[in-house]
Enzyme design. Structure first.
Site, PDB file in Angstrom:
ATOM      1  N   SER A   1      -0.171   9.491   1.780  1.00 27.17           N
ATOM      2  CA  SER A   1       0.633   9.768   0.593  1.00 27.17           C
ATOM      3  C   SER A   1      -0.257  10.227  -0.561  1.00 27.17           C
ATOM      4  CB  SER A   1       1.411   8.518   0.170  1.00 27.17           C
ATOM      5  OG  SER A   1       2.011   8.768  -1.083  1.00 27.17           O
TER       6      SER A   1
ATOM      7  N   HIS B   1       2.244  13.545   2.846  1.00 33.12           N
ATOM      8  CA  HIS B   1       3.446  12.892   2.319  1.00 33.12           C
ATOM      9  C   HIS B   1       3.446  13.046   0.798  1.00 33.12           C
ATOM     10  CE1 HIS B   1       6.867  10.133   2.438  1.00 33.12           C
ATOM     11  NE2 HIS B   1       6.361   9.561   1.354  1.00 33.12           N
TER      12      HIS B   1
ATOM     13  N   ASP C   1       5.473  12.391  -2.717  1.00 33.26           N
ATOM     14  CA  ASP C   1       6.492  11.546  -3.350  1.00 33.26           C
ATOM     15  C   ASP C   1       6.928  12.107  -4.698  1.00 33.26           C
ATOM     16  OD1 ASP C   1       6.734   9.221  -1.551  1.00 33.26           O
ATOM     17  OD2 ASP C   1       4.597   8.974  -1.995  1.00 33.26           O
TER      18      ASP C   1
ATOM     19  N   MET D   1       9.310  11.557  -7.907  1.00 33.01           N
ATOM     20  CA  MET D   1      10.059  10.508  -8.622  1.00 33.01           C
ATOM     21  C   MET D   1      10.531  11.029  -9.968  1.00 33.01           C
ATOM     22  SD  MET D   1       7.434   7.380  -7.964  1.00 33.01           S
ATOM     23  CE  MET D   1       6.846   6.984  -6.326  1.00 33.01           C
TER      24      MET D   1
ATOM     25  N   HIS E   1       9.292  13.586   0.058  1.00 30.87           N
ATOM     26  CA  HIS E   1      10.176  12.422  -0.084  1.00 30.87           C
ATOM     27  C   HIS E   1      10.721  12.399  -1.513  1.00 30.87           C
ATOM     28  CE1 HIS E   1      10.244   7.695  -0.283  1.00 30.87           C
ATOM     29  NE2 HIS E   1      11.465   8.208  -0.334  1.00 30.87           N
TER      30      HIS E   1
ATOM     31  N   MET F   1      12.692  10.917  -4.479  1.00 24.25           N
ATOM     32  CA  MET F   1      13.276   9.722  -5.084  1.00 24.25           C
ATOM     33  C   MET F   1      13.890  10.161  -6.402  1.00 24.25           C
ATOM     34  SD  MET F   1      10.140   7.252  -3.986  1.00 24.25           S
ATOM     35  CE  MET F   1       9.148   8.694  -3.607  1.00 24.25           C
TER      36      MET F   1
ATOM     37  N   MET G   1      12.294   2.624   3.864  1.00 25.42           N
ATOM     38  CA  MET G   1      11.391   2.119   2.827  1.00 25.42           C
ATOM     39  C   MET G   1      11.041   0.678   3.175  1.00 25.42           C
ATOM     40  SD  MET G   1      10.681   4.489   0.679  1.00 25.42           S
ATOM     41  CE  MET G   1       9.585   3.373  -0.179  1.00 25.42           C
TER      42      MET G   1
ATOM     43  N   PHE H   1       6.565   2.915  -6.550  1.00 26.87           N
ATOM     44  CA  PHE H   1       5.140   2.674  -6.783  1.00 26.87           C
ATOM     45  C   PHE H   1       4.387   2.539  -5.464  1.00 26.87           C
ATOM     46  CE2 PHE H   1       7.673   0.909 -10.194  1.00 26.87           C
ATOM     47  CZ  PHE H   1       7.097   1.495 -11.316  1.00 26.87           C
TER      48      PHE H   1
ATOM     49  N   GLY I   1       1.003   0.831  -3.498  1.00 25.96           N
ATOM     50  CA  GLY I   1       0.245  -0.412  -3.594  1.00 25.96           C
ATOM     51  C   GLY I   1       1.051  -1.702  -3.566  1.00 25.96           C
TER      52      GLY I   1
ATOM     53  N   ASP J   1       7.547   3.785   5.249  1.00 29.01           N
ATOM     54  CA  ASP J   1       6.872   4.124   3.997  1.00 29.01           C
ATOM     55  C   ASP J   1       6.771   2.904   3.082  1.00 29.01           C
ATOM     56  OD1 ASP J   1       5.816   5.404   1.814  1.00 29.01           O
ATOM     57  OD2 ASP J   1       7.578   6.636   1.403  1.00 29.01           O
TER      58      ASP J   1
HETATM   59  C1  DX5 Z   1       6.668   4.587  -2.826  1.00 30.19           C
HETATM   60  C2  DX5 Z   1       6.361   5.862  -2.089  1.00 30.19           C
HETATM   61  C3  DX5 Z   1       5.300   5.717  -1.075  1.00 30.19           C
HETATM   62  C4  DX5 Z   1       3.960   5.273  -1.596  1.00 30.19           C
HETATM   63  C5  DX5 Z   1       3.333   4.467  -0.508  1.00 30.19           C
HETATM   64  O1  DX5 Z   1       7.831   4.744  -3.546  1.00 30.19           O
HETATM   65  O2  DX5 Z   1       7.493   6.376  -1.448  1.00 30.19           O
HETATM   66  O3  DX5 Z   1       5.153   6.902  -0.294  1.00 30.19           O
HETATM   67  O4  DX5 Z   1       3.114   6.337  -1.947  1.00 30.19           O
HETATM   68  O5  DX5 Z   1       2.181   3.890  -1.013  1.00 30.19           O
HETATM   69  P1  DX5 Z   1       1.482   2.623  -0.336  1.00 30.19           P
HETATM   70  O6  DX5 Z   1       1.066   3.064   1.034  1.00 30.19           O
HETATM   71  O7  DX5 Z   1       0.344   2.358  -1.262  1.00 30.19           O
HETATM   72  O8  DX5 Z   1       2.505   1.532  -0.293  1.00 30.19           O
HETATM   73 ZN    ZN Z   2       7.185   8.110   0.054  1.00 28.02          ZN
END
Ligand code: DX5
Ligand code: ZN
Length: 218
Positions: A8, A33, A35, A37, A66, A68, A137, A143, A145, A175
């Site tokens: 990601s 990947h 993300d 948002m 992805h 969001m 998910m 976020f 981490g 994910d």
């Molecule tokens: C969270 C994202 C993830 C995120 C995963 O909303 O969709 O793709 O980057 O990060 P880690 O692997 O750190 O949980």
């Molecule tokens: Zn994601």
């Protein structure tokens, strides 16, 4: 087929994005990947079209985007133009999910639907046959981490059953909070694609970490 590893970009160093993209190009990773948002669907804002287009310019692998964001229909053509190969929307963000999925396919992209941790797999019963991918998910979106939610294993099994019963060709992507401790069990439960953000980019040798994830056996 061996499983897919999708680092990601959210966890990359945005001031050294080209370096991190090249690292992924050279690594055993399968997908990028990405993300997106919007600060409405999730309590965070990441990046949009210009950044994705810039990543696409250098990325030599599949762009797994992805979303969001609320009402993703507004931007399907723009994400195609920015370089998305797979476009995943959230079940919780779409009023007319069937229409959204068809619109994604019409643009020549693969269509994915994502479920939040609280959303039961059964809501996909009447759309699963149209999907290329289901993204479960395993943290609350917004976020990187965060810690992995254990209930995900149960959902993978339920989704696997649904896919098999319906004859769907959808693959299962996980994910959030993926690491070397849960990867094997996720694959054994039925996952095909694993997203990993902080586990890859916060490690000493991200390329080696990708290789290790790639070598995990179910
Ligand atoms: C969270 C994202 C993830 C995120 C995963 O909303 O969709 O793709 O980057 O990060 P880690 O692997 O750190 O949980
Ligand atoms: Zn994601």
């Amino acid at each position: 087929m061996s499983h897919i590893i999708a680092p990601s970009i959210l966890a990359a160093d945005f001031a050294n994005l080209q370096r991190d993209i090249e690292m992924i190009n050279q690594s055993e990773a399968d997908w990028f990947h990405i993300d997106v948002m919007d600060g409405v669907f999730v309590p965070n804002i990441s990046f949009g079209m210009p950044v994705i287009a810039a990543i696409t310019k250098h990325a030599a692998k599949t762009m797994d985007v992805h979303l969001m964001i609320v009402d993703p229909d507004r931007f399907i053509k723009d994400f195609k133009k920015a370089g998305a190969d797979i476009l995943t929307v959230h079940y919780e963000a779409c009023k007319h999910l069937h229409r959204t999925v068809q619109a994604i396919k019409q643009e020549g992209m693969q269509a994915g639907v994502s479920l939040n941790p609280h959303t039961p797999v059964s809501v996909l019963e009447d759309i699963i046959g149209d999907l290329d991918l289901v993204l479960l998910m395993s943290v609350n979106p917004g976020f990187g981490g965060q810690s992995f939610i254990e209930n995900t294993y149960k959902k993978i099994s339920q989704l696997k059953d649904l896919i098999e019963k319906s004859g769907s060709k959808a693959i299962i992507e996980i994910d959030g909070g993926v690491n070397d401790k849960n990867a094997s069990k996720l694959l054994a439960a039925g996952a095909t694609a694993l997203v990993a953000g902080s586990f890859v980019f916060n490690s000493e040798n991200p390329s080696k970490t990708i290789q290790n994830l790639k070598e995990v056996q179910p």
